[in-house]
Write a protein that holds these residues in place. Structure first.
Motif, PDB file in Angstrom:
ATOM      1  N   LEU A   1     -12.577  -3.272 -12.306  1.00 38.13           N
ATOM      2  CA  LEU A   1     -11.941  -2.419 -11.368  1.00 38.13           C
ATOM      3  C   LEU A   1     -11.232  -3.065 -10.290  1.00 38.13           C
ATOM      4  N   LEU A   2     -11.778  -4.292  -9.860  1.00 40.24           N
ATOM      5  CA  LEU A   2     -11.136  -5.240  -8.758  1.00 40.24           C
ATOM      6  C   LEU A   2      -9.960  -6.019  -9.534  1.00 40.24           C
TER       7      LEU A   2
ATOM      8  N   LEU B   1      -8.168  -4.830 -11.835  1.00 47.54           N
ATOM      9  CA  LEU B   1      -7.183  -3.819 -12.234  1.00 47.54           C
ATOM     10  C   LEU B   1      -6.199  -3.496 -10.724  1.00 47.54           C
ATOM     11  N   CYS B   2      -7.021  -3.484  -9.759  1.00 47.36           N
ATOM     12  CA  CYS B   2      -6.330  -3.177  -8.562  1.00 47.36           C
ATOM     13  C   CYS B   2      -5.507  -4.533  -7.970  1.00 47.36           C
ATOM     14  N   ILE B   3      -5.743  -5.596  -8.378  1.00 48.51           N
ATOM     15  CA  ILE B   3      -5.088  -6.672  -8.023  1.00 48.51           C
ATOM     16  C   ILE B   3      -3.796  -6.778  -9.037  1.00 48.51           C
ATOM     17  N   TRP B   4      -4.025  -6.350 -10.225  1.00 46.31           N
ATOM     18  CA  TRP B   4      -2.630  -6.538 -11.169  1.00 46.31           C
ATOM     19  C   TRP B   4      -1.963  -5.299 -10.474  1.00 46.31           C
ATOM     20  N   GLU B   5      -2.319  -4.154 -10.196  1.00 48.15           N
ATOM     21  CA  GLU B   5      -1.533  -2.853  -9.621  1.00 48.15           C
ATOM     22  C   GLU B   5      -0.621  -3.573  -8.221  1.00 48.15           C
ATOM     23  N   VAL B   6      -1.477  -4.028  -7.468  1.00 48.11           N
ATOM     24  CA  VAL B   6      -0.740  -4.412  -6.336  1.00 48.11           C
ATOM     25  C   VAL B   6       0.316  -5.430  -6.514  1.00 48.11           C
TER      26      VAL B   6
ATOM     27  N   LYS C   1       3.419  -3.996  -7.831  1.00 52.12           N
ATOM     28  CA  LYS C   1       4.185  -3.195  -6.990  1.00 52.12           C
ATOM     29  C   LYS C   1       5.145  -4.167  -5.961  1.00 52.12           C
TER      30      LYS C   1
ATOM     31  N   SER D   1      -1.493   1.608 -13.789  1.00 51.25           N
ATOM     32  CA  SER D   1      -1.267   3.244 -13.583  1.00 51.25           C
ATOM     33  C   SER D   1      -0.102   3.559 -14.395  1.00 51.25           C
TER      34      SER D   1
END
Length: 253
Positions: free
Chosen positions: A16-17, A19-24, A27, A40
């Motif tokens: 999950l961490l 994936l969050c880094i990837w998302e940020v 963006k 997302s």
């Protein structure tokens, strides 16, 4: 099993961490979706396109299970023959090693030329991927039986087949399941590679169509599904191992 559940949150948290880094990153860097989609966007495509994706998943799973079962049966049979038949190990085992040095991606088109675009070349590809880990693991397991117990059984008049069925095979079960778990994860990738040979549906076909149309989000959807299916197959074999090898649990306790 409870230990696995308790420790399962750690890799899940790391995932999950990431994936969050990837998302940020996507963006903030304003990366185009066709180059690197955000998690997302990948999740949204997976949900919205599931109706189209479901037949491909079913085709790949069915092909992988069939090839996995045949490959494991062949691997166990080959291991038994190599172990029990005198001179068979020295004659055949080097050829088995050589068979694994031939790249599947090169062999697959040849199978199509020789056997056509039907089911047979696809099953052969998955069998070649799956049988070797099972065969090697089983042979190592057969040799792991205690030598003193073999000598004792020979002293009381046990035959070679009795030694195998009563001693060597039970001791090899743990090793056999190790090979099965490796082959289970390989079977999905083998199925995807085999679908590149000219299948009408499957995750391999889905990935090829998505890549050719620059639908990178769909490519990642297929990748994540392949990863999930591999973990699912691995988990099923692990559950079977925990259920069938009860003596192993007692030994640990």
């Amino acid at each position: 099993m409870k230990v696995l559940v308790k420790k399962g949150w750690r890799p899940l948290g790391v995932l999950l961490l990431l994936l969050c880094i990837w998302e940020v990153y996507v963006k903030l860097a304003n990366i185009q979706g066709w180059l690197l989609p955000a998690p997302s966007s990948i999740a949204k495509e997976g949900v919205s396109g599931y109706a189209e994706l479901a037949p491909h998943i079913q085709s790949t799973v069915g092909l992988a299970i069939g090839g996995f079962l045949i490959g494991c049966a062949v691997g166990i049979l080959v291991a038994i023959l190599l172990h029990l038949v005198p001179g068979f190990h020295e004659s055949v085992y080097p050829l088995l090693i050589l068979s694994q040095n031939v790249p599947i991606i090169v062999l697959a088109p040849l199978l199509v030329i020789w056997l056509g675009f039907g089911l047979l070349p696809k099953v052969i590809v998955i069998t070649l991927v799956c049988f070797f880990p099972v065969a090697v693991a089983a042979m190592d397991g057969f040799r792991s039986a205690p030598a003193e117990m073999k000598r004792y059984m020979l002293m009381v008049g046990a035959s070679k087949m009795q030694i195998f069925t009563k001693l060597e095979w039970p001791y090899a079960l743990s090793s056999v399941f190790s090979g099965l778990k490796i082959s289970a994860t390989y079977s999905i990738m083998g199925a995807v590679i085999s679908e590149w040979l000219g299948a009408k549906k499957g995750l391999g076909v889905y990935m090829t169509l998505a890549s050719s149309s620059f639908r990178t989000d769909r490519v990642f959807v297929a990748i994540f599904i392949i990863m999930f299916l591999s973990l699912l197959f691995f988990g099923v074999i692990t559950l079977m191992e925990n259920r069938l090898i009860k003596w192993r649990k007692r030994k640990v306790l």
